[in-house]
Design a protein around this motif. Structure first.
Motif, PDB file in Angstrom:
ATOM      1  N   ARG A   1      60.462  48.114  85.175  1.00  0.00           N
ATOM      2  CA  ARG A   1      61.920  48.034  85.010  1.00  0.00           C
ATOM      3  C   ARG A   1      62.425  49.193  84.161  1.00  0.00           C
ATOM      4  NH1 ARG A   1      61.115  42.311  84.054  1.00  0.00           N
ATOM      5  NH2 ARG A   1      61.632  42.456  81.829  1.00  0.00           N
ATOM      6  N   LYS A   2      61.689  49.429  83.112  1.00  0.00           N
ATOM      7  CA  LYS A   2      62.157  50.447  82.175  1.00  0.00           C
ATOM      8  C   LYS A   2      62.144  51.813  82.846  1.00  0.00           C
ATOM      9  CE  LYS A   2      61.704  51.378  77.256  1.00  0.00           C
ATOM     10  NZ  LYS A   2      61.012  51.017  76.031  1.00  0.00           N
ATOM     11  N   SER A   3      60.998  52.094  83.503  1.00  0.00           N
ATOM     12  CA  SER A   3      60.842  53.397  84.157  1.00  0.00           C
ATOM     13  C   SER A   3      61.911  53.572  85.234  1.00  0.00           C
ATOM     14  CB  SER A   3      59.448  53.457  84.769  1.00  0.00           C
ATOM     15  OG  SER A   3      59.340  54.536  85.613  1.00  0.00           O
ATOM     16  N   ALA A   4      62.116  52.525  86.021  1.00  0.00           N
ATOM     17  CA  ALA A   4      63.079  52.613  87.122  1.00  0.00           C
ATOM     18  C   ALA A   4      64.492  52.776  86.573  1.00  0.00           C
ATOM     19  CB  ALA A   4      62.997  51.371  87.982  1.00  0.00           C
ATOM     20  N   GLY A   5      64.778  52.038  85.511  1.00  0.00           N
ATOM     21  CA  GLY A   5      66.128  52.115  84.953  1.00  0.00           C
ATOM     22  C   GLY A   5      66.418  53.522  84.462  1.00  0.00           C
TER      23      GLY A   5
ATOM     24  N   LEU B   1      66.858  55.768  87.455  1.00  0.00           N
ATOM     25  CA  LEU B   1      68.120  55.533  88.169  1.00  0.00           C
ATOM     26  C   LEU B   1      69.283  56.200  87.426  1.00  0.00           C
ATOM     27  CD1 LEU B   1      69.898  54.139  90.278  1.00  0.00           C
ATOM     28  CD2 LEU B   1      69.993  52.147  88.813  1.00  0.00           C
ATOM     29  N   PHE B   2      69.389  55.901  86.133  1.00  0.00           N
ATOM     30  CA  PHE B   2      70.550  56.460  85.429  1.00  0.00           C
ATOM     31  C   PHE B   2      70.424  57.978  85.312  1.00  0.00           C
ATOM     32  CE2 PHE B   2      70.717  51.956  84.014  1.00  0.00           C
ATOM     33  CZ  PHE B   2      71.909  51.655  84.656  1.00  0.00           C
ATOM     34  N   SER B   3      69.161  58.463  85.254  1.00  0.00           N
ATOM     35  CA  SER B   3      69.000  59.927  85.213  1.00  0.00           C
ATOM     36  C   SER B   3      69.410  60.561  86.533  1.00  0.00           C
ATOM     37  CB  SER B   3      67.551  60.298  84.936  1.00  0.00           C
ATOM     38  OG  SER B   3      67.100  59.619  83.809  1.00  0.00           O
ATOM     39  N   THR B   4      68.980  59.967  87.650  1.00  0.00           N
ATOM     40  CA  THR B   4      69.349  60.591  88.948  1.00  0.00           C
ATOM     41  C   THR B   4      70.850  60.554  89.127  1.00  0.00           C
ATOM     42  OG1 THR B   4      68.472  58.538  89.820  1.00  0.00           O
ATOM     43  CG2 THR B   4      67.490  60.510  90.669  1.00  0.00           C
ATOM     44  N   ILE B   5      71.469  59.444  88.762  1.00  0.00           N
ATOM     45  CA  ILE B   5      72.919  59.385  88.952  1.00  0.00           C
ATOM     46  C   ILE B   5      73.571  60.464  88.078  1.00  0.00           C
ATOM     47  CG2 ILE B   5      74.980  57.974  88.648  1.00  0.00           C
ATOM     48  CD1 ILE B   5      73.427  55.566  89.456  1.00  0.00           C
TER      49      ILE B   5
END
Length: 1704
Positions: free
Chosen positions: A1024-1028, A1031-1035
């Motif tokens: 979850r942490k890695s994905a979160g 996600l916010f980095s790619t956006i």
């Protein structure tokens, strides 16, 4: 040389002359007349020869004369002469020179000779010549000639008899031939036949021509004669036999059918005479029963010659005149069937069988039967009965009862040699051995052995017994003859019917093909009639045939016979198939199948089929035909021993040569007639599968079967004969499936279906055990698929569909083969050179790859391993050409599930890594989305954490790929999009893809975000942490690529959806403690439950989303539904804030603050200024933290607010709309804040809710701190209702208790009076409000009362801390008395509310000071409320939790009153303060005369301080209230007076206790009270009499009381003797005395008219009591008394008017 040539004529003339000369010579001596006649005859002939050119015609004309000499010669009865004459006559006749009259004479002469018994053979010859050479003989003459022949037939001489019989036959034929010739002549001429009258006179056949008439008369008489009646025409008959008559009838009927068919008269004879005759003659045969000798009436025994001839006649009748004699034939056929009955004599059955055989070789006739009888309603099913009769006849031969004679079946007792020989060969005893040794073909069934003879050539019915016309006694029938005929009949019947129907079918098919060629558009319509007949024929006969053939097949011991039977069954099966008759087709095939398998072999397909058949028994005249099941004892050569294919092992089974022969037929059937098998493929293949299993054939590469050893159990035993056969069989089997490429599509489907259901059975059987399964079906499916590659498309679905099921089978061997077959087919089909090639035929490619994808649903790891291996192979070999197949391949890679174990997941992940590294550029861009999905699914698997984390890395790589190749991808995707849209429009659908209608490239990003979003809610915190973060980095990194509308989707579909999921998961997460993983990983206590780990995720997610809202605010606001998004975000913040987790709730409020600190939108970066055109240098370096940036926190909230206002001023003024928009946003935020506040501060409802969540102080503080900031934006429309809502929340927040383990951190110590930060925030909020109201417009000021109300509620907390629901809390304030145990289990502690309440009170006083004159404050009775609230601490006084409280209350009251009373006086007339006065009076009352006692440890100084406060109050009354008494309600003044009155005398309550005796007296207080009272009593400002009255009342009460006290004192003093009185009483008396002196002073100063007379009286009445006190012992009392008595001197003056006696 013809008879009319000149040479012949010349020769004739010469011969005639010679004959006449010879005659003349012979008769010279004995018979002169003859001699003369002869000579004149010579002359006559010569004359004719000379005179006429047409010599023959002339001769014929004169034939009477020419013949005369010869006739006379015959009359001599001399043999020599007679012979010469007859020869001459014959010569004349042969040259046709005899006239009718001459012929008559000749016949008469012959008759005489016959009667005399002369020259019989010559006579016959002459008659024959006469009748055959010409047609001059007619009518009676003719009949005479015929009778003559008949008469000669019955002479004593055998030769004559026989010759005559032959002659009769020939003559009868001649008569009919003449008729035929006559018909020929008249063929062209159409005659109008006269109407036929009722044929009463049998002779007058007026309608017929001469020859026809003769024929008619002759035939009619033949019938009469056979019927033993007198003839009509053949006059002179003496005797006649029936047999001969029947033979003649038969020959006429057989040779001249045309006559009867063309002439009504003859047809009539046929119907009216012949048929009844035949039926009548049959009667003995019908009635006769073998063995019924003792019947009541003597029955005529059947007579072989007649019976046999009758049957011949019947055969002819049926053959030729069936169409005329439909009804009669029905009777004949029924009779025939009856004659086959077992109770009839053997010879009769034999002849009947021969007759039936004759019918069986005429298929067209059989068809007519079927049409005329079987197809008509309510008619006998004749055709069916014939076939059934044959069947039951054959059965009866096997099950005939042995009547003491084990010899030939039913041979006569003294049976002929052939019979006994048969017995020796095949009697029951010899069955076993003899059967095998003898080479003779035979049938054997249940001990009955019947030899088989060759009876006729195939297709012709050559009868033996029907031809025995010379036999009178019934012949003995050799054993096996009847069986052999019946067997031939059966085979011929089958052969005839099938070949006839097949010929007609072929013709029809040709016609259909031609029709289709010429009319390609029209539908070919077959003739329904023909089909109906064929179907009826087959339906009628198949049961009987099958019953018989199965029995024969079972009984056959001869290879050729078996072959014939099998061939018959095979042709029937194929015919039924072609006609679409499923049941019979299946029945025949079942029979062949059963015969192929060992006896009693359990095969469900067959037994179920047979059951449905054997249920049908056919009754033929009461005798039932059963479909006999095969017998078990087989005398066949055993050629193989093997294991049966069944779920339970059952020992072994044997196969015989006949089984193998049947198997070959079966293969042949499947090979040649596969197209018509349809559903029967199932039977065929099931049987083959079992045979293959028994023979031990196992599948090898490509599905071909090879001989192999059985894996377990007794090995298959095969004889050498079979061993050599096996390769052949295996070969035929393979060829059978290879030939499937020639089947049409429908048949191919039937084949595939059958294989599939076979395979299903094999699967059933293989369940639950790990025995070797039967792989026949799977292997053959593979083989069929491989040979039909060119049309693989049509069979792909059923084929692969079934193999997929096989792949799911629990038996590993079965499964392995299923997967082998499936992957082999897929690889082969992808490699096959299709036309058009796969690259151009996307649909096909997808179809072929689909099963590979379907394999993903299989749970078995070995299958998935196989699947992934083939994917790897396909990627390596066809990776670049996959094109449209990519989604499927990716689907396979991505179809991983958690239950598949690490190794599979690892393999699949390797495939994915290969794809991401090598194939991204080659695949269609449309698949990139799939790659994202697949990578996501690897992230979601939970077998291998590292793979999950790596796949999140892959997603980051993929996003980089998108970023770098953006342009190219956009172009390709847009091209694809156009195509798709066009297709969708054509179909009239909308384009259906995720995130439509965003542009395709944006959709790709959205999919990526959505995947990461899914990973953000993975159960594993690390993922979850890695994905979160990703996600916010790619956006953040690539969000700029998205088009503006796409942001809409990002917000709604990605961010909010993610928030929703996280919220759901967090709220439902488990609260159980997680034990540290395996002891090597320690988990921090803040993360030791799932709930806490989820809380972290929630915090991260919410913060991320809020940050995006913050940084992209400008962009987002341009979206249409920013407001809705804002609402949703607020909703999420609210949910989080209300979550039961402190970390989450606090974080939520931080996010709330973050989004609220945005003041106006500014673009994402400094570019905004560049765009406007401001040179960068001019930009204020501080602008970075200007509007829209989170502001740096400063200590005081108020400071922050001023910054807010400042910021607002700097911002460019927004347009009208955006201002409105903004206000809507802020109001939405306010609503959220309100809901959050309400829910979080709402106390638990029930007492049981021990564990209900109580929000933390930091949370509440943060919550309340949001309000001031928020208020700045909503103040314009902030209403009373909103204020009320705010009040509820502030009140609620302050009421929340703290857990005792947190209290030491929140409360610095118990004793310090400090506000908590929460309380401070609450007051700040109210402060902000009141300041806003202060500077705001008039209409805002109505809010003041509400603010007062809120503050006063808080003031009450000082005495009455708020309850939080029904929760039991301990009060910190009580800590002075009962120290709380700090380390007791966490309980809830209520805060020390005193400082807060007191601060609130200060605010109230302050505020009231400012606002006392406001209309609202006056109208809403604020002053009254303040007083009412203060009453509580004032009343409690010493009982207040904190001493400071009541002191503050008093000072506050005094301050408020000093401000408020003038206002109240001003408005007294309006009545707005009416209710305040009593409230104020009560407050004074409660405070000055409190019920609480001062604490024991109160020092004297303290007490005096407190008393000073009381005095202050009284002074307020004297300065602020009493002077204005006329503006104040009277009741109130009255109450004040009463109070002063009460204060001025310290009365003891009569029931005081010891403890109370020590109550200190408030002497100073009493004095002030009394002075005030007096001052008021005698003030000369009394405006109304009433006021004076009140003061006078008070005064009189006071005086009365003084009187009482003094009296009681005197009395007590007297009683007490030496004891000093209690201090209390002494004090009281001193007080009274002081009061009296004060009173006297006042009276002195007052104008006398102000004093009431009554008062004087009371004062004077005191004097005597005072005097009585002089005796008291207390010095204090004495001095007080002295002061009290002094002033009385002023009243001592003489009376003015009358002096009463002695009283002053």
């Amino acid at each position: 040389m013809s008879t009319s040539s000149p040479e012949a004529v010349k020769k004739l003339l010469e011969n005639m002359q010679t004959d006449l000369r010879s005659l003349s010579m012979e008769c010279k001596k004995k018979f002169p007349p003859v001699k003369e006649a002869a000579e004149s005859g010579i002359v006559k002939i010569k004359t004719i020869a000379v005179r006429n050119t047409g010599i023959l015609a002339a001769l014929k004309e004169n034939s009477l004369e020419v013949v005369q000499p010869f006739l006379m010669g015959c009359g001599t009865k001399e043999p020599k002469i007679t012979q010469l004459c007859l020869a001459a006559i014959q010569r004349l006749m042969s040259h046709e020179v005899v006239s009718e009259a001459a012929a008559g004479n000749i016949i008469n002469m012959l008759w005489q000779l016959m009667e005399n018994g002369l020259e019989e053979l010559k006579l016959l010859q002459t008659v024959l010549v006469l009748l055959t050479t010409n047609t001059v003989v007619h009518d009676e003459v003719l009949s005479k000639a015929i009778v003559l022949c008949f008469r000669l037939h019955f002479t004593k001489d055998n030769i004559t008899n026989n010759t005559a019989a032959a002659t009769v036959r020939q003559v009868v034929t001649v008569v009919f031939e003449r008729m035929v010739a006559e018909d020929e002549r008249f063929k062209g001429i159409v005659e109008q036949p006269p109407p036929v009258q009722g044929n009463t006179n049998r002779r007058s056949v007026s309608t017929l021509r001469p020859s026809a008439k003769d024929a008619y008369m002759l035939f009619q008489d033949l019938c009469q004669l056979v019927n033993a009646d007198a003839p009509y025409w053949l006059v002179g008959m003496t005797e006649m036999t029936r047999t001969f008559g029947l033979e003649l009838l038969e020959s006429v009927l057989n040779d001249f059918p045309g006559v009867f068919l063309e002439h009504q008269e003859f047809s009539f004879l046929l119907k009216e005479r012949v048929c009844p005759l035949v039926i009548k003659l049959f009667s003995p045969n019908i009635k006769f029963r073998q063995g019924s000798g003792t019947s009541p009436a003597p029955v005529e025994k059947p007579y072989f010659p007649i019976c046999m001839r009758l049957l011949r006649v019947v055969s002819v009748l049926i053959k030729h005149f069936y169409s005329l004699l439909v009804t009669e034939c029905e009777i004949f056929l029924s009779l025939l069937v009856k004659f086959l009955d077992g109770e009839k004599p053997q010879w009769l059955r034999a002849v009947a069988v021969e007759s039936v055989h004759r019918l069986c070789v005429q298929p067209h006739l059989l068809r007519s039967f079927c049409q005329s009888y079987d197809m008509k309603p309510h008619s006998t099913k004749v055709f069916r009965d014939i076939v059934n009769a044959l069947g039951s006849f054959i059965q009866s031969l096997f099950i005939v009862p042995n009547t003491g004679n084990s010899t030939a079946v039913g041979a006569p007792a003294g049976g002929s040699g052939s019979g006994s020989q048969g017995a020796a060969l095949g009697g029951p005893g010899a069955g076993g051995v003899g059967g095998n040794l003898s080479t003779q073909a035979a049938f054997e069934y249940r001990g009955t052995w019947i030899p088989l003879m060759t009876v006729s050539v195939q297709g012709s019915a050559k009868a033996t017994y029907l031809e025995m016309l010379d036999k009178v006694e019934p012949p003995s029938i050799p054993e096996g003859y009847a069986m052999s005929v019946a067997f031939s009949a059966l085979l011929d019947l089958v052969r005839g019917i099938t070949s006839m129907i097949e010929r007609e079918l072929a013709v029809e098919e040709e016609a259909a093909a031609e029709f289709r060629a010429t009319h390609p558009d029209d539908e070919w319509q077959a003739q329904p009639g023909a089909h109906l007949v064929w179907e009826e024929m087959v339906s009628a006969c198949w049961c009987g045939l099958l019953a018989a053939l199965s029995l024969l097949l079972d009984a056959s011991t001869d290879e050729t016979a078996t072959e014939n039977i099998l061939k018959a069954e095979l042709t029937m099966a194929s015919l039924c198939g072609r006609l679409g008759l499923v049941t019979p087709r299946d029945a025949f095939i079942t029979a062949i199948c059963k015969a192929s398998l060992p006896p009693h072999y359990a095969l469900t397909v067959l037994s179920s089929n047979a059951a449905s058949l054997s249920g049908k028994a056919y009754s033929i005249q009461g005798q039932s035909v059963q479909i006999i099941s095969p017998s078990s004892e087989s005398h066949q050569q055993v050629v193989a021993v093997g294991q049966p294919l069944s779920s339970q092992p059952q020992g072994t089974v044997v196969l015989t040569a006949k089984n193998i022969q049947c198997m070959r037929t079966l293969l042949n059937l499947a090979h040649c007639h596969g197209a018509v098998l349809g559903t029967s493929w199932q039977l065929v293949l099931a049987t083959l599968q079992h045979l293959v299993w028994i023979l031990g054939l196992k599948p090898g590469m490509g599905g071909a079967l090879k001989p192999g050893r059985a894996v377990e159990g007794p090995s298959t035993v095969l004889t050498t004969a079979v061993m050599t056969d096996l390769p052949v069989i295996s070969n035929i089997l393979s060829r059978l499936f290879e030939s499937s490429q020639y089947l049409d599509d429908v048949s191919l489907h039937h084949l595939i279906n059958a294989l599939c259901s076979l395979s299903l059975e094999a699967m059933e059987m293989a369940y639950g055990n790990n025995k070797e399964p039967s792989l026949f079906a799977v292997a053959k499916l593979l083989e069929t698929g491989l040979v039909n590659m060119d049309r693989i498309e049509i069979l792909w679905r059923p084929l692969t569909g079934h193999l997929l099921e096989v792949c799911q089978h629990p038996n590993s061997r079965m499964r392995e083969w299923g997967a082998e077959a499936l992957t082999a087919l897929i690889k082969a089909s992808l490699a096959y050179k299709h036309d058009p090639p796969l690259a151009q035929n996307q649909r096909l490619q997808l179809l072929l790859l689909n099963p590979l994808k379907e394999l993903s649903n299989v749970l078995h790891a070995d299958i998935r391993q196989k699947q992934l291996e083939s994917v790897l192979q396909i990627l390596q070999s066809q990776g670049d050409g996959l094109g449209p197949g990519w989604p499927l391949v990716l689907g396979v890679i991505g179809a991983i599930r958690n239950d598949q174990g690490e190794s599979l997941i690892r393999t699949a992940f390797q495939c994915l890594q290969l794809v991401v590294t090598d194939f991204l550029p080659t695949m269609p861009c449309g698949c990139l989305q799939v790659v994202v999905d697949v990578a996501g699914s690897f992230g979601l698997q939970n077998q291998e954490l590292n793979i999950s984390l790596t796949s999140i890395g892959l997603l980051w790589n993929i996003s980089d790929y998108f970023f770098q190749r953006g342009e190219a991808i956009i172009q390709e995707l847009e091209r694809e999009e156009e195509v798709l849209e066009k297709q969708a429009q054509e179909k009239g659908e909308t384009l259906n893809r995720p995130f439509h209608p965003a542009p395709p490239f944006d959709c790709l990003w959205l999919c990526l975000y959505a995947k990461l979003g899914e990973l953000c809610v993975d159960p594993r915190p690390a993922v979850r942490k890695s994905a979160g973060q990703t996600l916010f980095s790619t956006i953040a990194a690539h969000g700029t690529l998205l088009q503006q509308p796409t942001w809409h989707i990002v917000v709604w579909k990605v961010l909010f959806q993610l928030l929703a999921c996280v919220r759901t998961s967090s709220t439902t997460a488990d609260k159980e403690k997680i034990e540290s993983g395996g002891g090597n990983i320690l988990i921090h206590h803040s993360r030791d439950t799932a709930e806490k780990q989820w809380a972290e995720t929630w915090v991260l997610t919410l913060a991320g989303v809020a940050r995006i809202f913050n940084t992209r605010r400008y962009l987002l606001q341009q979206l249409g539904d920013f407001f809705e998004a804002w609402e949703v975000l607020l909703n999420h913040i609210q949910s989080a804030a209300l979550s039961k987790n402190n970390e989450v709730s606090l974080a939520a409020l931080k996010s709330f603050q973050e989004i609220l600190q945005i003041v106006t939108p500014v673009r994402d970066s400094g570019d905004a200024f560049a765009v406007i055109g401001v040179p960068p240098v001019l930009i204020d370096p501080l602008s970075a933290s200007g509007p829209g940036r989170p502001l740096v926190r400063s200590d005081s909230l108020v400071e922050r607010l001023t910054r807010y206002n400042g910021a607002e001023l700097q911002a460019p003024p927004p347009g009208e709309e955006s201002a409105l928009e903004d206000s809507a946003l802020w109001w939405s935020a306010w609503n959220t804040w309100y809901r959050t506040g309400t829910d979080s501060t709402r106390p638990p409802s029930g007492p049981g809710e021990k564990f209900s969540f109580i929000p933390s102080q930091p949370f509440l503080t943060a919550l309340i701190q949001i309000f001031p900031a928020l208020y700045q934006h909503i103040k314009a429309n902030f209403s009373m209702e909103d204020l009320r809502k705010l009040g509820v929340i502030l009140h609620g927040a302050v009421s929340v208790p703290i857990s005792s383990d947190a209290s030491p951190f929140i409360l610095p110590s118990y004793t310090e009076a400090v506000l908590t930060s929460l309380q401070e925030a609450v007051l700040t909020a109210l402060d902000v409000l009141q300041k806003a109201i202060c500077v705001g417009p008039e209409n805002l000021q109505v809010m003041y009362p509400a603010i007062f109300e809120q503050l006063l509620l808080f003031v009450e907390f000082s005495c009455k801390p708020p309850q939080y629901g029904r929760m039991e809390t301990k009060h910190v304030a009580n800590a002075k008395y009962n120290q709380i145990q700090l380390f007791a289990p966490a309980e809830w502690v209520a805060l020390n509310y005193v400082p807060f309440a007191e601060r609130s009170l200060e605010v109230v006083v302050d505020l009231y000071h400012k606002t006392a004159c406001h209309k609202a404050v006056i109208n809403e009775k604020v002053l009254q409320n303040v007083i009412k609230t203060l009453r509580m601490p004032l009343g409690l006084k010493y009982a207040c939790p904190s001493e400071s409280t009541w002191k503050l209350a008093v000072s506050s009251l005094l301050k408020v009153l000093s401000t408020g009373l003038p206002v109240a006086r001003q408005h007294v007339s309006s009545g707005k303060f009416d209710t305040m006065w009593p409230e104020l009076a009560n407050a004074f009352q409660d405070f000055l005369f409190t019920k609480s006692t001062p604490p024991d440890n109160l020092s004297i100084q303290e007490f005096q301080k407190n008393e000073a406060v009381d005095v202050e109050v009284v002074q307020l009354i004297s300065t602020e209230i009493l002077p204005f008494a006329n503006f104040i309600p009277k009741d109130f003044v009255g109450q004040i007076m009463a109070m002063l009155n009460r204060g001025s005398i310290h009365s003891q309550s009569p029931s005081f206790t010891e403890a109370e005796i020590d109550v200190r007296m408030r002497e100073e207080f009493s004095k002030v009270c009394f002075e005030t009272l007096l001052q008021f009593s005698f003030s000369n400002k009394v405006s109304t009499p009433q006021e004076g009255y009140i003061s006078r009342m008070a005064l009189s009460v006071l005086l009365k009381r003084s009187q009482d006290v003094l009296r009681r004192y005197v009395e007590d003093e007297r009683l007490s003797g030496r004891c000093p009185l209690p201090r209390q009483q002494v004090t009281e008396i001193i007080f009274v005395l002081k009061a009296i002196s004060t009173l006297m002073d006042s009276l002195k100063k007052t104008q006398p008219e102000n004093v009431d007379g009554n008062t004087w009286a009371q004062v004077i009445a005191l004097y005597p009591t005072l005097v009585e006190c002089i005796t008291c012992s207390s010095p204090e009392v004495s001095s007080a008394l002295k002061e009290a008595l002094g002033p009385f001197k002023d009243f001592m003056q003489p009376p003015v008017s009358r002096v009463q006696n002695g009283e002053s």
